[in-house]
Design a protein around this motif. Structure first.
Motif, PDB file in Angstrom:
ATOM      1  N   PHE A  89       0.952  -1.321  -0.049  1.00 48.03           N
ATOM      2  CA  PHE A  89       0.009  -0.035   0.016  1.00 48.03           C
ATOM      3  C   PHE A  89       0.972   1.101   0.199  1.00 48.03           C
ATOM      4  N   THR A 201      -6.877   3.643  -0.684  1.00 48.53           N
ATOM      5  CA  THR A 201      -7.908   3.062  -0.134  1.00 48.53           C
ATOM      6  C   THR A 201      -9.299   3.727  -0.377  1.00 48.53           C
ATOM      7  N   LEU A 258      -7.289  -4.920  -3.542  1.00 49.93           N
ATOM      8  CA  LEU A 258      -6.060  -4.322  -4.109  1.00 49.93           C
ATOM      9  C   LEU A 258      -5.721  -5.101  -5.174  1.00 49.93           C
TER      10      LEU A 258
END
Length: 376
Positions: A89, A201, A258
């Motif tokens: 991330f 996100t 993701l």
């Protein structure tokens, strides 16, 4: 760190395993193995998610949120510590800055953090940092930096080299992503935790499933990690710090979403995060067959965020029988998530126990192989 502005609906609609060619028998084997592990006391709880072609086909929670017998049952709202799965991330946020022209993989870190040039680090590139060839694997910051990012930047810039940059590949468990986080802050002018949320996100619709820096209102959803791992830290201070190398908390379905985006060329149900060409670049093997001393000499085939299965006999976490192009990342002693470009499948496996080696790696291979075997 600012509070989240909004929480979008989870992006993946539910789908049917059979219609998507996932063998029910193998999923039964997977379910039985996880239940066996919990019955044996291997870990208190677990969560898995499997998606294919933009649909969530499997999402299950097992066991308890902590080793305490009185602990609550894990459920679909439970947030598991991501450990080093957080790294993808953080790196994905860097990718978005690459695509905006604010960064280049070939930039020197000192171009954006001038004080980083100290101690012989003046020529280290972002590419070297992201491929774990930067030369400072043992560096870390003090706990005081968790609430003082100016101090974090100072300590990052003062990192010392362990070996000449670019001459070796060795996993940088904390330091590489601390550098990336400070570059993110220097370029955006924002707390890296806010940048991850705003760029990754929230646009993906997983802001209620993945937190890099857990807000107080969501803290009761977090598991307690058991085991003897040195990274185990169940304090509130650690959860809110959201360290860029391993401090994230998330659901298995959030992480697998993701990877669905990455399998779909950077777009998920109309939400574009990055381009297909960038994904092709960051998910390829940038380190060849260089051994990784931190992984027992295993060639980890590092991408610029995830790592790649490749052709080696030895591989960690992605499954021995996985296709060479499978890519993903694990979390220390606890978990692994990956994407398979040959099938469109993404999978996430989370637990709340820091397991020692060699059992951790052995169980990961079994878990991944069952899922690969289920794919038609």
């Amino acid at each position: 760190m600012n509070a989240p502005v909004k929480v979008d609906a989870y992006p993946l609609p539910a789908g049917d395993l059979k219609k998507h060619g996932i063998a029910a028998r193998q999923i039964d084997h997977l379910d039985a193995l996880i239940r066996q592990h919990i019955a044996e006391g291997r870990y208190p709880g677990a969560q898995i998610a499997l998606a294919r072609h933009g649909e969530l086909l499997l999402f299950r929670s097992y066991g308890k949120t902590a080793q305490d017998a009185a602990a609550a049952a894990a459920d679909d709202r439970t947030l598991f510590q991501m450990f080093s799965q957080t790294k993808v991330f953080t790196s994905a946020t860097v990718w978005t800055l690459i695509e905006e022209g604010k960064l280049s993989f070939m930039d020197k870190i000192a171009d954006h953090l001038p004080d980083f040039a100290a101690r012989g680090k003046q020529d280290i590139t972002l590419h070297q940092v992201m491929s774990h060839t930067g030369g400072f694997p043992s560096a870390n910051v003090s706990e005081a930096t968790w609430t003082d990012h100016e101090l974090m930047r100072e300590e990052v810039c003062d990192f010392s080299l362990d070996w000449t940059p670019g001459t070796r590949m060795q996993y940088h468990p904390r330091s590489a992503h601390l550098v990336q986080a400070m570059v993110i802050e220097a370029v955006t002018g924002k707390d890296y935790r806010d940048a991850i949320r705003e760029r990754i996100t929230e646009p993906l619709g997983i802001a209620d499933d993945v937190y890099i820096g857990v807000p107080e209102a969501q803290d009761n959803r977090c598991v307690m990690i058991s085991g003897d791992g040195e990274l185990r830290d169940n304090r509130r201070a650690h959860r809110v710090a959201g360290l860029p190398s391993g401090g994230g908390y998330g659901t298995a379905r959030g992480i697998t979403a993701l990877y669905q985006m990455l399998l779909n060329g950077g777009t998920l149900h109309g939400r574009r995060i990055v381009s297909p060409r960038l994904i092709a670049y960051v998910s390829k093997n940038h380190t060849g067959e260089m051994p990784d001393a931190a992984m027992g000499g295993t060639p980890m085939h590092r991408g610029l965020g995830p790592h790649v299965r490749g052709e080696s006999d030895r591989i960690r976490g992605l499954g021995t029988i996985g296709a060479p192009s499978v890519f993903g990342h694990g979390g220390a002693g606890s978990s692994y998530s990956w994407a398979d470009p040959t099938s469109g499948v993404s999978f996430s496996y989370m637990t709340n126990h820091f397991a020692a080696e060699p059992w951790h790696t052995l169980r990961l291979d079994r878990i991944a192989n069952i899922v690969h075997a289920a794919i038609d």
